[in-house]
Design an enzyme around this catalytic site. Structure first.
Site, mmCIF file in Angstrom:
data_model
loop_
_atom_site.group_PDB
_atom_site.id
_atom_site.type_symbol
_atom_site.label_atom_id
_atom_site.label_comp_id
_atom_site.label_asym_id
_atom_site.label_seq_id
_atom_site.Cartn_x
_atom_site.Cartn_y
_atom_site.Cartn_z
ATOM 1 N N PHE A 31 0.889 -1.508 0.060
ATOM 2 C CA PHE A 31 0.119 -0.013 0.335
ATOM 3 C C PHE A 31 0.715 1.480 -0.111
ATOM 4 C CE2 PHE A 31 -3.415 -3.188 1.532
ATOM 5 C CZ PHE A 31 -5.076 -3.022 1.020
ATOM 6 N N VAL A 35 16.055 -6.526 -3.641
ATOM 7 C CA VAL A 35 17.466 -5.506 -2.570
ATOM 8 C C VAL A 35 18.285 -6.122 -1.663
ATOM 9 C CG1 VAL A 35 17.979 -3.551 -1.123
ATOM 10 C CG2 VAL A 35 15.644 -3.355 -2.864
ATOM 11 N N GLU A 90 -9.526 -12.092 12.594
ATOM 12 C CA GLU A 90 -10.313 -12.089 11.597
ATOM 13 C C GLU A 90 -10.213 -14.210 11.686
ATOM 14 O OE1 GLU A 90 -9.737 -7.626 9.680
ATOM 15 O OE2 GLU A 90 -7.967 -9.635 9.238
ATOM 16 N N ALA A 145 -3.708 -0.658 6.753
ATOM 17 C CA ALA A 145 -3.326 -0.010 5.185
ATOM 18 C C ALA A 145 -3.340 1.550 4.984
ATOM 19 C CB ALA A 145 -4.928 -1.050 4.073
#
Length: 352
Positions: free
Chosen positions: A14, A79, A170, A323
């Site tokens: 995000f 990276v 959740e 987010a």
């Protein structure tokens, strides 16, 4: 990349994606680097784990999302190093120069020094994690269907979720719905609704970062879905056929064949890599403690955003790794880059 201001963004979550999108009209060249070529909607990973959604429902190709931005390039790569003096990002097979660097590499699982638990108790950060969880959950019901021994069958029908934060809550709720509703009439030898679902939390309540009233409502909802919530309970061992926990100094062995991890996170190794180059301070999770404008102390050309950033300038506590925070920081990072190009001051970041 040689004529315009070069902005390199590491991470297509995000924070990184919203930075790239917010730079669509800026006079810069953008390179977005990620180990995956898709953006993952992580808040719905638990639905994939519980079989409610397929991986394709929560993944969008980064190239497709950014295809209309002609000055943005998506690079698939990992990276491996930074050189802040030369302003370079090292990949396994390339070196990318930058004028402004945005690090949004996020976090990964933490097993609190017990990395051997990962093979038994998968976490939930990637599509692969979610599909592995789904495999374990569904195979547990299948194994229980064919198991004649009542004790072994009960172990297959016992699901232990470690961690009572948002992901654990959740996941436990979705598993409760799966057992009580979705699979209700799919088996002949077992009743999925009798599955024992345990949510283990070391603190005094679930959802500890949130108000107590919200925690109480979440716990009540979980109980209605058949989830047993165990607070102030610590996991001390995880084996293939059981979990050992302690509560108020008393140890208990829970026979189970399915353990799902949602307890802890640690920052991407990129945080430690950056600290080694810049001397930037890190918190206990390895997140970079940033300035009010999300920059690294002493390095105004390097911004750290999203879950990799420890930003506590607003109210004294670090912002949550959710987010909305990442999206707002991404948009702010883009505004700050443009403001510096134009020689304008920029206000500190403020989450609202």
């Amino acid at each position: 990349m040689n004529t315009r201001h070069r902005v390199v963004i590491v991470g297509g979550g995000f924070a990184g994606l919203y930075t790239a999108k917010a730079l669509r009209r800026a006079p810069v060249e953008v390179a977005l680097i990620d180990k995956r070529n898709f953006h993952l909607f992580q808040p719905l990973l638990y639905q994939v784990a519980a079989g409610g959604l397929s991986p394709g429902d929560i993944a969008s190709p980064l190239r497709s999302v950014l295809k209309k931005q002609k000055h943005t390039t998506v690079l698939l790569g990992e990276v491996t190093g930074l050189d802040v003096r030369k302003k370079q990002v090292m990949l396994r097979d390339d070196v990318i120069g930058y004028d402004a660097l945005v690090l949004a590499a996020g976090v990964r699982h933490s097993y609190f020094g017990h990395d051997q638990w990962e093979a038994i108790a998968p976490g939930l950060k990637t599509v692969e994690d979610a599909t592995e969880m789904r495999r374990k959950i569904l195979l547990a019901f299948e194994a229980a269907e064919r198991e004649p021994d009542p004790r072994k069958r009960q172990a297959w029908m016992t699901f232990v979720i470690v961690g009572g934060g948002p992901t654990g809550v959740e996941l436990a709720g979705a598993l409760g719905e799966l057992a009580q509703s979705t699979l209700a009439r799919d088996f002949r030898s077992i009743d999925p609704a009798t599955a024992r679902i345990l949510l283990i939390e070391g603190g005094s309540r679930v959802l500890p970062p949130y108000p107590p009233a919200l925690s109480a409502k979440a716990e009540a909802s979980l109980r209605r879905l058949g989830v047993t919530v165990r607070v102030q309970t610590l996991v001390t061992a995880i084996q293939e056929d059981h979990v050992a926990v302690t509560h108020e100094g008393v140890q208990e062995i829970i026979p189970t064949r399915t353990v799902l991890w949602a307890a802890g996170v640690q920052a991407s190794p990129l945080g430690k890599m950056l600290a080694g180059q810049t001397g930037a301070p890190l918190d206990r999770l390895g997140r970079v403690i940033v300035e009010p404008d999300l920059s690294v102390p002493g390095f105004p050309d390097i911004l750290v955003i999203g879950d990799l950033a420890h930003y506590a300038h607003q109210n004294g506590s670090p912002l949550p790794g959710v987010a909305p925070v990442a999206m707002q920081q991404g948009k702010y990072a883009a505004r700050r880059i443009v403001a510096r190009l134009q020689g304008r001051p920029v206000e500190p970041f403020h989450y609202f």
